[in-house]
Design a protein around this motif. Structure first.
Motif, PDB file in Angstrom:
ATOM      1  N   GLU A 137       1.127  -1.062   0.089  1.00 44.71           N
ATOM      2  CA  GLU A 137      -0.050  -0.187   0.139  1.00 44.71           C
ATOM      3  C   GLU A 137       0.172   1.428   0.230  1.00 44.71           C
ATOM      4  N   ARG A 138       2.247   1.784   0.680  1.00 38.65           N
ATOM      5  CA  ARG A 138       3.178   2.094   0.540  1.00 38.65           C
ATOM      6  C   ARG A 138       4.105   2.719  -1.407  1.00 38.65           C
ATOM      7  N   LEU A 139       3.365   1.506  -2.542  1.00 39.46           N
ATOM      8  CA  LEU A 139       3.984   1.301  -3.333  1.00 39.46           C
ATOM      9  C   LEU A 139       3.158   1.847  -3.988  1.00 39.46           C
TER      10      LEU A 139
ATOM     11  N   THR B 293       0.952   0.433 -15.345  1.00 47.85           N
ATOM     12  CA  THR B 293       1.239   0.733 -14.323  1.00 47.85           C
ATOM     13  C   THR B 293       0.030   0.433 -13.161  1.00 47.85           C
ATOM     14  N   THR B 294       0.742  -0.280 -12.271  1.00 51.38           N
ATOM     15  CA  THR B 294      -0.614  -0.632 -11.054  1.00 51.38           C
ATOM     16  C   THR B 294      -0.300   0.173 -10.275  1.00 51.38           C
ATOM     17  N   VAL B 295      -1.457   1.073  -9.369  1.00 51.79           N
ATOM     18  CA  VAL B 295      -1.241   1.959  -8.184  1.00 51.79           C
ATOM     19  C   VAL B 295      -2.319   1.312  -7.029  1.00 51.79           C
ATOM     20  N   VAL B 296      -2.874  -0.062  -7.414  1.00 53.19           N
ATOM     21  CA  VAL B 296      -3.616  -0.085  -6.944  1.00 53.19           C
ATOM     22  C   VAL B 296      -3.018  -1.642  -5.908  1.00 53.19           C
ATOM     23  N   HIS B 297      -2.854  -1.497  -3.999  1.00 58.63           N
ATOM     24  CA  HIS B 297      -2.099  -2.476  -3.385  1.00 58.63           C
ATOM     25  C   HIS B 297      -3.194  -3.882  -3.594  1.00 58.63           C
ATOM     26  N   GLY B 298      -1.978  -4.880  -3.599  1.00 54.01           N
ATOM     27  CA  GLY B 298      -2.569  -6.062  -3.470  1.00 54.01           C
ATOM     28  C   GLY B 298      -2.036  -7.196  -4.121  1.00 54.01           C
ATOM     29  N   LEU B 299      -2.518  -8.171  -4.461  1.00 52.33           N
ATOM     30  CA  LEU B 299      -2.010  -9.628  -5.560  1.00 52.33           C
ATOM     31  C   LEU B 299      -2.627  -9.017  -7.258  1.00 52.33           C
ATOM     32  N   HIS B 300      -1.444  -8.908  -7.827  1.00 53.69           N
ATOM     33  CA  HIS B 300      -1.716  -8.767  -9.561  1.00 53.69           C
ATOM     34  C   HIS B 300      -0.362 -10.014  -9.968  1.00 53.69           C
ATOM     35  N   VAL B 301      -1.602  -9.970 -11.326  1.00 54.86           N
ATOM     36  CA  VAL B 301      -1.257 -10.827 -12.755  1.00 54.86           C
ATOM     37  C   VAL B 301      -0.397  -9.869 -13.228  1.00 54.86           C
ATOM     38  N   LYS B 302       1.108 -11.218 -14.102  1.00 54.61           N
ATOM     39  CA  LYS B 302       1.193 -10.592 -15.086  1.00 54.61           C
ATOM     40  C   LYS B 302       1.768 -11.397 -15.911  1.00 54.61           C
TER      41      LYS B 302
ATOM     42  N   ASP C 238       8.348  -7.692 -16.059  1.00 54.29           N
ATOM     43  CA  ASP C 238       9.188  -7.434 -15.050  1.00 54.29           C
ATOM     44  C   ASP C 238       8.321  -6.533 -14.015  1.00 54.29           C
ATOM     45  N   VAL C 239       8.702  -6.711 -13.233  1.00 50.66           N
ATOM     46  CA  VAL C 239       8.018  -5.474 -12.103  1.00 50.66           C
ATOM     47  C   VAL C 239       9.656  -4.129 -11.273  1.00 50.66           C
ATOM     48  N   ARG C 240       8.868  -2.980 -11.577  1.00 46.78           N
ATOM     49  CA  ARG C 240       9.664  -1.756 -11.310  1.00 46.78           C
ATOM     50  C   ARG C 240       8.652  -0.877  -9.932  1.00 46.78           C
ATOM     51  N   TYR C 241       9.365  -1.374  -8.722  1.00 46.95           N
ATOM     52  CA  TYR C 241       8.062  -0.498  -8.067  1.00 46.95           C
ATOM     53  C   TYR C 241       8.923   0.912  -7.358  1.00 46.95           C
ATOM     54  N   PHE C 242       7.763   1.904  -7.137  1.00 47.23           N
ATOM     55  CA  PHE C 242       7.757   2.739  -6.638  1.00 47.23           C
ATOM     56  C   PHE C 242       7.680   3.937  -5.555  1.00 47.23           C
ATOM     57  N   ASN C 243       8.164   4.336  -4.521  1.00 47.29           N
ATOM     58  CA  ASN C 243       7.220   4.731  -3.349  1.00 47.29           C
ATOM     59  C   ASN C 243       6.079   5.590  -4.337  1.00 47.29           C
ATOM     60  N   LYS C 244       4.907   5.513  -3.340  1.00 45.54           N
ATOM     61  CA  LYS C 244       4.230   5.801  -2.814  1.00 45.54           C
ATOM     62  C   LYS C 244       3.589   7.093  -2.263  1.00 45.54           C
TER      63      LYS C 244
END
Length: 323
Positions: A28-30, A43-52, A58-64
């Motif tokens: 939830e912070r990312l 992009t994915t901004v909703v926290h939780g489990l997601h599929v790719k 690949d996934v790159r995380y950034f601070n929210k």
């Protein structure tokens, strides 16, 4: 049997690897950017489990969350030619992770970008205003330690048209225009945290302050000397008045005493002229004759007659005492 167990274990391992490669979790912070062969796709901004897509994405995380930025001290020359050092701080966040990833890639580069953008905005805006505008927010009357400093400040007739808050708002607006549309960054706030003269100028400022204090001290000293002269003049005038009145009183008393003495002498003379004459003779002897006195007298003089008479009186007294 062994063979079936091995096959099952292999199948479970393959499924686990497949699931790990196809599933990802967003805290939830990312917020996340999905890349495919290095290129961002969504992009994915909703926290939780997601599929790719497994293996190729690949996934790159950034601070929210809101992030902190602190700038270094910059030397700035204000509009009124004051050389000052200014340091600022800011709060920012990534609002478009896809745009941020394509333009900057990592958060560290975002911090470096803010170093350039915010410090440039601070220099451009602060240099357009006099120092008083950067320091103060309003024309509220300031309190000074001495009346002279207050008068000196009033003579400068400083009028604050915008003030520090509006200047920082202008810095914020200028920096925002350079960030949000291009880099996906929202600049939440910018504030000035430090203002001071640069090290090379501070000794001159201290000298100017010292000379101002010396000027005020000299003014106090001159006023003190003037008041001292006034007090001494008043004191001398009062002393002269007292001495004059004392002398007048003494003369009046002496005159009254002399008049009283003359009156007494006159009364004594009228009542006993011979006794008065005798006393005056004694007084004359006392004031005119001493052991070192040598007199040359005329036989017809009154003084000689008194002396001759005094000899007869003394001889008569001595003869009477012998009898």
């Amino acid at each position: 049997m062994k063979r079936n167990v091995i096959i099952i274990l292999i199948a479970i391992g393959i499924i686990a690897i497949f699931l790990k490669s196809s599933l990802y979790v967003v805290d939830e912070r990312l917020q996340a950017v999905i890349t495919q062969f290095g290129k961002p796709v969504r992009t994915t901004v909703v926290h939780g489990l997601h599929v790719k897509t497994p293996f190729i994405q690949d996934v790159r995380y950034f601070n929210k969350r809101i992030l902190n930025w602190t700038g270094d001290i910059s030397d700035i020359l204000t509009r009124d030619k004051e050389n000052i050092g200014v340091a600022s701080w800011a709060r920012w966040k990534i609002v478009d992770p896809l745009k941020f990833y394509t333009s900057l890639g990592i958060e560290a580069r975002g911090q470096g970008l803010l170093d350039e953008v915010i410090e440039s905005a601070v220099k451009n805006v602060v240099s357009a205003y006099p120092l008083k505008e950067v320091l103060r927010n309003s024309n509220r009357k300031l309190e000074y330690t001495t009346k002279e400093l207050e008068v000196a400040e009033e003579t400068k007739k400083v009028i604050i048209k915008k003030g520090r808050d509006e200047i920082t708002a202008e810095i914020l607006a200028m920096a925002r225009r350079s960030l949000e549309d291009r880099y996906g960054i929202e600049l939440v706030d910018v504030r000035i945290k430090y203002i001071n003269y640069v090290a090379a100028v501070i000794p001159k400022i201290y000298d100017r302050m010292r000379s101002e204090r010396i000027r005020i001290a000299n003014k106090y000293e001159s006023e003190g000397r003037r008041e001292e002269a006034e007090i001494l003049g008043t004191m001398r005038k009062e002393l002269e008045r007292i001495e004059s009145e004392g002398y007048r009183t003494a003369e009046e008393t002496r005159g009254q005493a002399d008049a009283e003495a003359i009156k007494v002498y006159a009364e004594a003379y009228t009542k006993a002229p011979e006794l008065y004459s005798f006393l005056k003779t004694l007084e004359t002897y006392k004031t005119t004759i001493s052991s070192q006195t040598r007199l040359i007298l005329n036989t017809d003089g009154e003084y000689f007659r008194y002396l001759k008479g005094f000899e007869k009186d003394v001889g008569a007294v001595e003869a009477w005492s012998l009898e």
